[in-house]
Each structure stands twice: as C-alpha cells, then as structure tokens.
Design a protein around this motif. Structure first.
Motif, PDB file in Angstrom:
ATOM      1  N   THR A 111       0.820  -1.135  -0.104  1.00  0.00           N
ATOM      2  CA  THR A 111      -0.055  -0.055  -0.143  1.00  0.00           C
ATOM      3  C   THR A 111       0.972   1.176   0.125  1.00  0.00           C
ATOM      4  O   THR A 111       0.277   2.348  -0.358  1.00  0.00           O
ATOM      5  CB  THR A 111      -0.933   0.035   1.334  1.00  0.00           C
ATOM      6  N   TRP A 112       2.051   1.148   0.077  1.00  0.00           N
ATOM      7  CA  TRP A 112       3.105   2.338   0.178  1.00  0.00           C
ATOM      8  C   TRP A 112       3.165   2.757  -1.053  1.00  0.00           C
ATOM      9  O   TRP A 112       3.167   2.331  -2.276  1.00  0.00           O
ATOM     10  CB  TRP A 112       4.273   2.169   1.021  1.00  0.00           C
ATOM     11  N   ALA A 113       3.524   4.268  -1.212  1.00  0.00           N
ATOM     12  CA  ALA A 113       3.825   4.883  -2.631  1.00  0.00           C
ATOM     13  C   ALA A 113       5.124   4.437  -2.994  1.00  0.00           C
ATOM     14  O   ALA A 113       5.826   3.996  -2.266  1.00  0.00           O
ATOM     15  CB  ALA A 113       3.526   6.570  -2.303  1.00  0.00           C
ATOM     16  N   GLU A 114       5.429   4.839  -4.249  1.00  0.00           N
ATOM     17  CA  GLU A 114       6.699   4.497  -4.679  1.00  0.00           C
ATOM     18  C   GLU A 114       7.752   5.511  -4.044  1.00  0.00           C
ATOM     19  O   GLU A 114       7.415   6.397  -3.477  1.00  0.00           O
ATOM     20  CB  GLU A 114       6.541   4.987  -6.322  1.00  0.00           C
ATOM     21  N   ASP A 115       8.978   5.053  -4.281  1.00  0.00           N
ATOM     22  CA  ASP A 115       9.983   5.644  -3.427  1.00  0.00           C
ATOM     23  C   ASP A 115       9.828   6.075  -1.994  1.00  0.00           C
ATOM     24  O   ASP A 115      10.037   7.220  -1.794  1.00  0.00           O
ATOM     25  CB  ASP A 115      10.289   6.764  -4.293  1.00  0.00           C
ATOM     26  N   SER A 116       9.318   5.097  -1.293  1.00  0.00           N
ATOM     27  CA  SER A 116       8.965   5.577   0.211  1.00  0.00           C
ATOM     28  C   SER A 116       9.935   5.270   0.945  1.00  0.00           C
ATOM     29  O   SER A 116      10.371   6.056   1.958  1.00  0.00           O
ATOM     30  CB  SER A 116       7.768   4.977   0.433  1.00  0.00           C
ATOM     31  N   PHE A 117      11.042   4.283   0.634  1.00  0.00           N
ATOM     32  CA  PHE A 117      11.971   4.002   1.797  1.00  0.00           C
ATOM     33  C   PHE A 117      13.372   3.681   1.323  1.00  0.00           C
ATOM     34  O   PHE A 117      13.494   3.307   0.210  1.00  0.00           O
ATOM     35  CB  PHE A 117      11.487   2.340   2.350  1.00  0.00           C
ATOM     36  N   ASP A 118      14.188   4.150   2.312  1.00  0.00           N
ATOM     37  CA  ASP A 118      15.567   4.029   1.811  1.00  0.00           C
ATOM     38  C   ASP A 118      16.109   2.710   2.073  1.00  0.00           C
ATOM     39  O   ASP A 118      16.932   2.203   1.288  1.00  0.00           O
ATOM     40  CB  ASP A 118      16.237   5.231   2.881  1.00  0.00           C
ATOM     41  N   PHE A 119      15.470   1.778   2.822  1.00  0.00           N
ATOM     42  CA  PHE A 119      15.932   0.464   3.004  1.00  0.00           C
ATOM     43  C   PHE A 119      14.724  -0.241   3.588  1.00  0.00           C
ATOM     44  O   PHE A 119      13.930  -0.100   4.156  1.00  0.00           O
ATOM     45  CB  PHE A 119      16.974   0.642   4.313  1.00  0.00           C
ATOM     46  N   VAL A 120      14.799  -1.380   2.586  1.00  0.00           N
ATOM     47  CA  VAL A 120      13.694  -2.481   2.949  1.00  0.00           C
ATOM     48  C   VAL A 120      14.263  -3.759   3.406  1.00  0.00           C
ATOM     49  O   VAL A 120      15.184  -4.240   2.868  1.00  0.00           O
ATOM     50  CB  VAL A 120      12.988  -2.819   1.696  1.00  0.00           C
ATOM     51  N   HIS A 121      13.860  -4.323   4.616  1.00  0.00           N
ATOM     52  CA  HIS A 121      14.636  -5.545   5.247  1.00  0.00           C
ATOM     53  C   HIS A 121      13.573  -6.735   5.289  1.00  0.00           C
ATOM     54  O   HIS A 121      12.287  -6.235   5.767  1.00  0.00           O
ATOM     55  CB  HIS A 121      15.140  -5.193   6.609  1.00  0.00           C
ATOM     56  N   MET A 122      14.066  -7.735   4.850  1.00  0.00           N
ATOM     57  CA  MET A 122      13.216  -8.904   4.884  1.00  0.00           C
ATOM     58  C   MET A 122      13.863 -10.069   5.421  1.00  0.00           C
ATOM     59  O   MET A 122      15.316 -10.107   5.033  1.00  0.00           O
ATOM     60  CB  MET A 122      12.461  -9.229   3.615  1.00  0.00           C
ATOM     61  N   ARG A 123      13.214 -10.840   6.437  1.00  0.00           N
ATOM     62  CA  ARG A 123      14.128 -11.895   6.990  1.00  0.00           C
ATOM     63  C   ARG A 123      13.217 -13.273   7.213  1.00  0.00           C
ATOM     64  O   ARG A 123      12.169 -12.883   7.884  1.00  0.00           O
ATOM     65  CB  ARG A 123      14.898 -11.550   8.237  1.00  0.00           C
ATOM     66  N   TYR A 124      13.628 -14.408   6.727  1.00  0.00           N
ATOM     67  CA  TYR A 124      13.116 -15.709   7.107  1.00  0.00           C
ATOM     68  C   TYR A 124      11.503 -15.650   6.894  1.00  0.00           C
ATOM     69  O   TYR A 124      10.689 -15.874   7.479  1.00  0.00           O
ATOM     70  CB  TYR A 124      13.223 -15.964   8.666  1.00  0.00           C
ATOM     71  N   LEU A 125      11.281 -15.357   5.470  1.00  0.00           N
ATOM     72  CA  LEU A 125      10.115 -15.469   4.894  1.00  0.00           C
ATOM     73  C   LEU A 125       9.779 -16.674   4.196  1.00  0.00           C
ATOM     74  O   LEU A 125       8.745 -16.989   3.580  1.00  0.00           O
ATOM     75  CB  LEU A 125       9.495 -14.473   3.960  1.00  0.00           C
TER      76      LEU A 125
END
Length: 295
Positions: A111-125
């Motif tokens: 749901t977030w707009a484009e270019d919203s975050f400087d860092f996206v972290h994902m772990r153990y999905l």
C-alpha cells in the motif's frame, strides 16, 4: 485477533495467510528473538549487511515477527523512521519513539507509494511467500532510487559434511522430510536457496550491485570455532524451545492431522539436538541490492 488454534497453539487469522506454518504465540516469539540473536552473532554483531548510509531516513521491516530487529535498528538509528509489518499484532507496545508496527500481508499488493523507503529489510519469509518475483517487484517499487533492499533466508534442511546426520535419523526422517514435502502439500516453496529464488527475484526486479553472502550455521555447540559454537548453541536453543512450533502445522498437512508418531519423532529430535556427536548445520543466504539512482 481471530487467531486459529491447532492443538493448543495459536496461528495467524484466516483473514491473512492461513497456510503460514509457524504459530504466533509467546513460545514461538521467544524462538524468533533467539533467532535474531544468533543471526546477529553470525554476522559479527551486524544487524544488516547492505551498505546503507548513516543518515538513512525511512526503513521498512517486512515480516517483523516479535519486532526485535526493527526495535534494535531504531535504537541504533534514532533519526530514522522504522515501520515493521506482520500478519498479527504480536509486537510489544513499549518501543523506541521512532518505530511503529502495522498489520500487513506482504503477499498482497503493498500500500505504500513509490520511492517511500531508503531501506527495505526482509528475513525468514520461507514458507510464507509463493511468488518471490512479485515480492521483490513490490520492494523495488517502494524503495527510493539509490536505496537498498536486503533479504535473508534459510534452507531448513539439516545437513552434515562428515556423515553424522544419518539417513535414518530424526533430522532426515522427520525434520528434513516435512520441509521437503511441504512445498507440494502447502503450495509454498521452502527450498528458497536450492531454487535460487532470492537472486533471481532481485535480478528480475531490476536491482543493481546485487551481492550474495552465504553462511553455514551449526545446530548445536559442536564447532571448535568459538563464535560458531555460540551460534550453534543459540540455534539449538531456539529449536529445543519450540521444535513443535516449527513442525506441528507441517505434520498435519503432510502426514495428516491425526497421523501417529508425531510425539515420538519430537522426542527423538530433541535427543539428536542435544547430541554433540551429530555435526548438523543449516545454510542461510543474505542477498542485497540497490535500486538504480536513475530509476
């Protein structure tokens, strides 16, 4: 909050990902916190490997679980705004002022707009994501040009290089068997590393400067290396704390809900986890990449 209950353990609501295999109760969240600790030790006390700038402003933690990574990151970067998302509101209320948690399903359109975050972290999905290409496309979209995305995943098969994980061991006949057969039964891939899902998804999404870091982490404190022995002891602890939580749902899906032998396998599994003569390990892979500045 309308959690499902399976043999006394609570799981995410049917409204969310009803096939996700681990519980969301306190016992499992304790194992999540221990996992966070052993991965931090494995990475030499680093919360992440991507070369993000010190002045990072907005950070997104997908599948935050207990929220422990987001909280630690917010403490280290007090000027950054950190958002952690998960399927259930299991995170603490007493948190740093620069972190907040939201209910969200990362397998649905973000749901977030484009270019919203400087860092996206994902772990153990692993076991939660059916379409890794779509997951990384969504992460690419919401990342700022020049920003970074990092994914950490484990291959849950327990291996050995010296033949001490025997074919008739509980490691093979119970743990490995459940995860090998779960993909077909649950419809979600568990062999993220073997199928090279992370790297391919990063490339398909358009990231550049893609870096892959592979690690082995021991199950138990058997290594001679002091740091790896510490990692292995925490891996052993997280599994002894809730080997049921990692296997109960899969057993009911693969073997049948009332199939006999489950408690017997759990008992043998716990004995093998404590056996220092068995030199088992699992593999984990960190992949991170940068969204092009011209994107």
């Amino acid at each position: 909050m309308e959690y499902r209950t399976i043999q006394g353990r609570t799981y995410h609501s049917e409204k969310h990902n009803s096939k996700y295999f681990t519980p969301n109760d306190e016992q499992q969240l304790q194992s999540v916190d221990i996992t966070h600790h052993y991965l931090t030790v494995l990475c030499e006390d680093k919360l992440f490997l991507a070369p993000i700038p010190d002045d990072v402003q907005k950070v997104l933690d997908i599948g935050t679980g207990s929220g422990i990574w987001a909280i630690d990151f917010a403490d280290q970067y007090p000027n950054a705004e950190v958002i952690g998302t998960d399927l259930s509101p299991t995170q603490p209320l007493w948190v740093p002022p620069n972190v907040k948690f939201e209910l969200d399903d990362c397998t649905q359109p973000w749901t977030w707009a484009e270019d919203s975050f400087d860092f996206v972290h994902m772990r153990y999905l692993f076991g939660a994501v059916t379409d890794w290409d779509e997951l990384l496309r969504q992460a690419y979209r919401v990342t700022t040009p020049g920003g970074w995305v990092q994914s950490c995943e484990a291959e849950v098969e327990i291996l050995s290089d010296d033949g001490t994980v025997l074919p008739d061991s509980a490691y093979n006949q119970f743990w490995n068997m459940l995860y090998r057969e779960a993909t077909a039964k649950v419809g979600v891939p568990f062999q993220v590393l073997s199928d090279d899902l992370q790297r391919r998804a990063f490339e398909e999404a358009g990231f550049e400067d893609i870096t892959i870091r592979d690690y082995k982490f021991p199950v138990g404190g058997w290594p001679q290396d002091r740091r790896l022995a510490e990692v292995g002891q925490y891996v052993q602890l997280t599994m002894l704390n809730d080997v049921e939580g990692y296997t109960l749902f899969l057993w009911s899906q693969v073997m049948g809900e009332n199939a006999p032998g489950y408690q017997e396998y759990l008992a043998v599994m716990r004995r093998e986890l404590r056996n220092r003569k068995i030199h088992g390990y699992m593999r984990t892979r960190y992949v991170y990449g940068r969204k092009p500045k011209a994107a």
